[in-house]
Scaffold this active site. Structure first.
Site, PDB file in Angstrom:
ATOM      1  N   SER A  22       0.836  -1.210   0.000  1.00 30.76           N
ATOM      2  CA  SER A  22       0.000   0.000   0.000  1.00 30.76           C
ATOM      3  C   SER A  22       0.867   1.255   0.000  1.00 30.76           C
ATOM      4  O   SER A  22       2.015   1.250   0.452  1.00 30.76           O
ATOM      5  CB  SER A  22      -0.907   0.028   1.234  1.00 30.76           C
ATOM      6  OG  SER A  22      -1.782  -1.065   1.228  1.00 30.76           O
TER       7      SER A  22
HETATM    8  N1  SAM Z   1      -1.056  -4.596   4.117  1.00 29.75           N
HETATM    9  C1  SAM Z   1      -0.342  -4.878   2.913  1.00 29.75           C
HETATM   10  C2  SAM Z   1       1.045  -4.296   2.910  1.00 29.75           C
HETATM   11  O1  SAM Z   1       1.394  -3.577   3.863  1.00 29.75           O
HETATM   12  O2  SAM Z   1       1.790  -4.569   1.971  1.00 29.75           O
HETATM   13  C3  SAM Z   1      -1.157  -4.453   1.720  1.00 29.75           C
HETATM   14  C4  SAM Z   1      -1.306  -5.575   0.771  1.00 29.75           C
HETATM   15  S1  SAM Z   1      -2.387  -5.498  -0.586  1.00 29.75           S
HETATM   16  C5  SAM Z   1      -2.926  -3.876  -0.809  1.00 29.75           C
HETATM   17  C6  SAM Z   1      -3.800  -6.387   0.010  1.00 29.75           C
HETATM   18  C7  SAM Z   1      -3.558  -7.835   0.358  1.00 29.75           C
HETATM   19  O3  SAM Z   1      -4.792  -8.411   0.788  1.00 29.75           O
HETATM   20  C8  SAM Z   1      -3.056  -8.692  -0.780  1.00 29.75           C
HETATM   21  O4  SAM Z   1      -1.850  -9.297  -0.427  1.00 29.75           O
HETATM   22  C9  SAM Z   1      -4.162  -9.715  -0.972  1.00 29.75           C
HETATM   23  O5  SAM Z   1      -3.705 -10.988  -1.395  1.00 29.75           O
HETATM   24  C10 SAM Z   1      -4.770  -9.765   0.414  1.00 29.75           C
HETATM   25  N2  SAM Z   1      -6.140 -10.303   0.490  1.00 29.75           N
HETATM   26  C11 SAM Z   1      -7.187 -10.086  -0.336  1.00 29.75           C
HETATM   27  N3  SAM Z   1      -8.269 -10.761   0.079  1.00 29.75           N
HETATM   28  C12 SAM Z   1      -7.898 -11.418   1.225  1.00 29.75           C
HETATM   29  C13 SAM Z   1      -8.573 -12.289   2.132  1.00 29.75           C
HETATM   30  N4  SAM Z   1      -9.860 -12.639   1.958  1.00 29.75           N
HETATM   31  N5  SAM Z   1      -7.884 -12.771   3.184  1.00 29.75           N
HETATM   32  C14 SAM Z   1      -6.586 -12.442   3.385  1.00 29.75           C
HETATM   33  N6  SAM Z   1      -5.892 -11.632   2.560  1.00 29.75           N
HETATM   34  C15 SAM Z   1      -6.543 -11.114   1.495  1.00 29.75           C
END
Ligand code: SAM
Length: 221
Positions: free
Chosen positions: A64
Protein backbone atom coordinates in the site's frame (compact mmCIF):
# COMPACT_ATOMS: atom_id res chain seq x y z
CA UNK A 1 13.62 -4.34 16.10
CA UNK A 2 17.02 -2.76 15.44
CA UNK A 3 16.62 0.41 13.36
CA UNK A 4 18.15 0.28 9.88
CA UNK A 5 19.85 3.69 9.48
CA UNK A 6 20.24 3.35 5.71
CA UNK A 7 17.72 5.46 3.82
CA UNK A 8 17.00 7.47 7.00
CA UNK A 9 17.01 10.74 5.08
CA UNK A 10 14.45 9.36 2.58
CA UNK A 11 12.32 8.06 5.46
CA UNK A 12 12.37 11.49 7.11
CA UNK A 13 11.29 13.04 3.81
CA UNK A 14 8.48 10.51 3.48
CA UNK A 15 7.30 11.44 6.99
CA UNK A 16 7.18 15.10 5.91
CA UNK A 17 5.19 14.20 2.79
CA UNK A 18 2.50 12.27 4.65
CA UNK A 19 2.39 14.94 7.35
CA UNK A 20 1.66 17.54 4.67
CA UNK A 21 -1.15 15.28 3.43
CA UNK A 22 -2.80 15.43 6.86
CA UNK A 23 -1.37 12.67 9.07
CA UNK A 24 -0.84 14.13 12.55
CA UNK A 25 -0.57 11.16 14.95
CA UNK A 26 3.02 11.39 16.29
CA UNK A 27 3.22 7.65 16.99
CA UNK A 28 2.23 6.80 13.41
CA UNK A 29 4.71 9.33 12.00
CA UNK A 30 7.48 7.95 14.24
CA UNK A 31 6.76 4.40 13.05
CA UNK A 32 6.90 5.45 9.38
CA UNK A 33 10.22 7.10 10.19
CA UNK A 34 11.59 3.81 11.53
CA UNK A 35 10.27 0.98 9.35
CA UNK A 36 12.71 0.13 6.50
CA UNK A 37 10.15 0.04 3.63
CA UNK A 38 12.88 -0.82 1.10
CA UNK A 39 13.27 -4.26 2.70
CA UNK A 40 9.60 -5.09 1.98
CA UNK A 41 10.10 -4.55 -1.77
CA UNK A 42 11.80 -6.33 -4.60
CA UNK A 43 15.27 -4.88 -5.38
CA UNK A 44 13.95 -3.60 -8.71
CA UNK A 45 11.91 -1.00 -6.77
CA UNK A 46 14.61 -0.05 -4.25
CA UNK A 47 14.98 3.44 -5.74
CA UNK A 48 11.23 4.08 -5.31
CA UNK A 49 10.85 2.60 -1.81
CA UNK A 50 10.32 5.95 -0.10
CA UNK A 51 8.02 7.50 -2.69
CA UNK A 52 4.46 7.88 -1.45
CA UNK A 53 3.09 5.35 -3.94
CA UNK A 54 1.74 1.78 -3.97
CA UNK A 55 4.15 -0.61 -5.74
CA UNK A 56 3.80 -4.15 -7.13
CA UNK A 57 4.97 -7.03 -4.92
CA UNK A 58 4.05 -9.87 -7.31
CA UNK A 59 0.96 -12.10 -7.38
CA UNK A 60 -1.05 -9.12 -8.80
CA UNK A 61 -1.04 -7.32 -5.45
CA UNK A 62 0.69 -4.22 -4.08
CA UNK A 63 2.37 -2.80 -1.02
CA UNK A 64 0.00 0.00 0.00
CA UNK A 65 0.89 3.67 -0.42
CA UNK A 66 2.55 4.90 2.82
CA UNK A 67 -0.09 7.63 3.18
CA UNK A 68 -2.82 4.97 3.08
CA UNK A 69 -1.02 2.83 5.68
CA UNK A 70 -0.61 5.87 7.93
CA UNK A 71 -4.24 6.92 7.37
CA UNK A 72 -5.66 3.50 8.29
CA UNK A 73 -3.29 3.17 11.25
CA UNK A 74 -4.29 6.61 12.58
CA UNK A 75 -7.96 5.59 12.41
CA UNK A 76 -7.24 2.51 14.53
CA UNK A 77 -5.94 4.62 17.45
CA UNK A 78 -3.26 2.05 18.31
CA UNK A 79 -1.93 1.94 21.88
CA UNK A 80 0.91 -0.32 23.09
CA UNK A 81 -0.47 -3.76 23.93
CA UNK A 82 -3.54 -3.45 21.68
CA UNK A 83 -4.50 -6.65 19.88
CA UNK A 84 -4.75 -5.75 16.20
CA UNK A 85 -5.86 -8.04 13.38
CA UNK A 86 -4.75 -7.20 9.85
CA UNK A 87 -6.57 -8.79 6.90
CA UNK A 88 -4.21 -8.77 3.90
CA UNK A 89 -0.59 -9.16 5.08
CA UNK A 90 0.81 -8.53 1.60
CA UNK A 91 4.40 -7.27 1.91
CA UNK A 92 4.26 -7.06 5.73
CA UNK A 93 4.86 -3.28 5.80
CA UNK A 94 1.58 -2.43 7.56
CA UNK A 95 2.19 -5.22 10.09
CA UNK A 96 5.68 -3.83 10.78
CA UNK A 97 4.25 -0.34 11.38
CA UNK A 98 1.78 -1.80 13.90
CA UNK A 99 4.55 -3.79 15.64
CA UNK A 100 6.69 -0.63 15.86
CA UNK A 101 3.78 1.01 17.70
CA UNK A 102 3.77 -1.74 20.32
CA UNK A 103 0.65 -3.59 19.15
CA UNK A 104 0.24 -7.37 19.33
CA UNK A 105 -0.27 -8.06 15.66
CA UNK A 106 -2.19 -10.92 14.04
CA UNK A 107 -2.17 -10.93 10.25
CA UNK A 108 -3.79 -13.12 7.58
CA UNK A 109 -2.92 -13.46 3.89
CA UNK A 110 -4.80 -15.51 1.25
CA UNK A 111 -1.88 -16.08 -1.18
CA UNK A 112 0.19 -18.97 0.15
CA UNK A 113 3.67 -18.20 -1.30
CA UNK A 114 3.36 -14.51 -0.41
CA UNK A 115 2.22 -15.39 3.10
CA UNK A 116 5.16 -17.74 3.64
CA UNK A 117 7.70 -15.26 2.28
CA UNK A 118 6.37 -12.35 4.34
CA UNK A 119 6.13 -14.36 7.56
CA UNK A 120 9.83 -15.25 7.14
CA UNK A 121 10.77 -11.64 6.40
CA UNK A 122 8.93 -10.22 9.42
CA UNK A 123 10.58 -12.83 11.67
CA UNK A 124 14.03 -12.09 10.27
CA UNK A 125 13.54 -8.38 10.99
CA UNK A 126 12.52 -9.10 14.58
CA UNK A 127 8.84 -8.16 14.16
CA UNK A 128 6.76 -10.54 16.27
CA UNK A 129 3.56 -10.48 14.23
CA UNK A 130 1.60 -13.75 14.33
CA UNK A 131 1.11 -14.65 10.66
CA UNK A 132 -1.42 -17.03 9.14
CA UNK A 133 -2.40 -18.27 5.70
CA UNK A 134 -6.15 -18.20 5.05
CA UNK A 135 -9.24 -16.21 4.20
CA UNK A 136 -9.28 -13.17 6.47
CA UNK A 137 -12.94 -12.39 5.77
CA UNK A 138 -13.74 -14.81 8.58
CA UNK A 139 -11.33 -13.08 10.95
CA UNK A 140 -9.44 -15.10 13.57
CA UNK A 141 -11.96 -15.92 16.30
CA UNK A 142 -9.56 -17.84 18.55
CA UNK A 143 -7.23 -14.80 18.78
CA UNK A 144 -10.00 -12.22 19.37
CA UNK A 145 -11.55 -10.07 20.57
CA UNK A 146 -9.52 -7.33 18.92
CA UNK A 147 -9.01 -3.68 19.84
CA UNK A 148 -8.68 -3.01 16.15
CA UNK A 149 -9.08 -4.75 12.79
CA UNK A 150 -7.63 -3.25 9.63
CA UNK A 151 -8.60 -4.59 6.21
CA UNK A 152 -6.04 -3.67 3.55
CA UNK A 153 -8.08 -4.79 0.51
CA UNK A 154 -11.33 -3.37 -0.90
CA UNK A 155 -14.50 -5.11 0.34
CA UNK A 156 -17.77 -5.15 -1.60
CA UNK A 157 -19.70 -5.89 1.61
CA UNK A 158 -18.92 -5.55 5.32
CA UNK A 159 -17.85 -8.89 6.83
CA UNK A 160 -20.14 -9.63 9.80
CA UNK A 161 -17.51 -11.93 11.36
CA UNK A 162 -15.06 -9.04 11.63
CA UNK A 163 -17.62 -6.77 13.31
CA UNK A 164 -18.34 -9.52 15.86
CA UNK A 165 -14.64 -10.02 16.68
CA UNK A 166 -14.26 -6.40 17.87
CA UNK A 167 -13.83 -5.93 21.61
CA UNK A 168 -16.94 -4.72 23.49
CA UNK A 169 -16.66 -1.36 25.27
CA UNK A 170 -16.08 -1.49 29.03
CA UNK A 171 -17.48 1.60 30.79
CA UNK A 172 -16.03 0.50 34.17
CA UNK A 173 -12.50 1.06 32.93
CA UNK A 174 -13.51 3.74 30.40
CA UNK A 175 -12.41 1.53 27.51
CA UNK A 176 -13.99 2.19 24.13
CA UNK A 177 -15.12 -0.64 21.85
CA UNK A 178 -12.86 -2.09 19.16
CA UNK A 179 -12.61 -0.45 15.73
CA UNK A 180 -12.83 -1.95 12.26
CA UNK A 181 -11.17 0.08 9.49
CA UNK A 182 -12.24 -1.15 6.08
CA UNK A 183 -12.45 0.24 2.52
CA UNK A 184 -15.94 -0.61 1.18
CA UNK A 185 -17.32 -0.32 -2.34
CA UNK A 186 -17.14 -1.68 -5.90
CA UNK A 187 -13.80 -2.75 -7.45
CA UNK A 188 -13.30 0.67 -9.08
CA UNK A 189 -13.19 2.68 -5.83
CA UNK A 190 -13.99 2.32 -2.15
CA UNK A 191 -14.99 4.56 0.75
CA UNK A 192 -12.94 4.13 3.94
CA UNK A 193 -15.22 3.23 6.81
CA UNK A 194 -14.69 2.98 10.53
CA UNK A 195 -17.00 0.87 12.70
CA UNK A 196 -16.67 1.21 16.48
CA UNK A 197 -18.34 -1.42 18.61
CA UNK A 198 -20.80 0.22 21.02
CA UNK A 199 -22.65 -2.84 22.36
CA UNK A 200 -23.43 -6.54 21.90
CA UNK A 201 -25.35 -5.83 18.67
CA UNK A 202 -24.44 -2.23 17.89
CA UNK A 203 -21.67 -0.39 16.07
CA UNK A 204 -21.17 3.31 15.30
CA UNK A 205 -20.15 3.86 11.71
CA UNK A 206 -18.29 6.70 9.99
CA UNK A 207 -17.80 7.18 6.25
CA UNK A 208 -14.48 8.79 5.44
CA UNK A 209 -12.37 9.37 2.29
CA UNK A 210 -12.25 7.53 -1.06
CA UNK A 211 -9.46 5.09 -1.98
CA UNK A 212 -8.69 2.35 -4.48
CA UNK A 213 -7.48 -1.01 -3.15
CA UNK A 214 -6.88 -4.44 -4.67
CA UNK A 215 -10.02 -6.55 -4.02
CA UNK A 216 -10.76 -8.49 -0.86
CA UNK A 217 -11.34 -12.01 -2.20
CA UNK A 218 -13.16 -14.68 -0.26
CA UNK A 219 -10.98 -17.66 -1.17
CA UNK A 220 -7.31 -18.68 -1.04
CA UNK A 221 -4.67 -19.50 -3.66
N1 SAM B 1 -1.06 -4.60 4.12
C1 SAM B 1 -0.34 -4.88 2.91
C2 SAM B 1 1.05 -4.30 2.91
O1 SAM B 1 1.39 -3.58 3.86
O2 SAM B 1 1.79 -4.57 1.97
C3 SAM B 1 -1.16 -4.45 1.72
C4 SAM B 1 -1.31 -5.57 0.77
S1 SAM B 1 -2.39 -5.50 -0.59
C5 SAM B 1 -2.93 -3.88 -0.81
C6 SAM B 1 -3.80 -6.39 0.01
C7 SAM B 1 -3.56 -7.83 0.36
O3 SAM B 1 -4.79 -8.41 0.79
C8 SAM B 1 -3.06 -8.69 -0.78
O4 SAM B 1 -1.85 -9.30 -0.43
C9 SAM B 1 -4.16 -9.71 -0.97
O5 SAM B 1 -3.70 -10.99 -1.39
C10 SAM B 1 -4.77 -9.77 0.41
N2 SAM B 1 -6.14 -10.30 0.49
C11 SAM B 1 -7.19 -10.09 -0.34
N3 SAM B 1 -8.27 -10.76 0.08
C12 SAM B 1 -7.90 -11.42 1.22
C13 SAM B 1 -8.57 -12.29 2.13
N4 SAM B 1 -9.86 -12.64 1.96
N5 SAM B 1 -7.88 -12.77 3.18
C14 SAM B 1 -6.59 -12.44 3.38
N6 SAM B 1 -5.89 -11.63 2.56
C15 SAM B 1 -6.54 -11.11 1.50
Amino acid sequence: MKTDRRFQRQRDQLVEVIQEKGITDPDVLAAVGRVPRHIFLDNAFLHRAYEDVALPIGHHVTISQPFTVAYQTSLLGVKPGHRILEVGTGSGYQAAILCEMGAQVFTIERIKPLQARTARLLRSLGYRAVCRFGDGVQGWPSMGPFDGIVVTAGAETIPEDLLRQLRLPDPDIMRAGGRLIIPVGPRSHQRMMRFTRSGENSWDDEELDDFRFVPLLGDTE
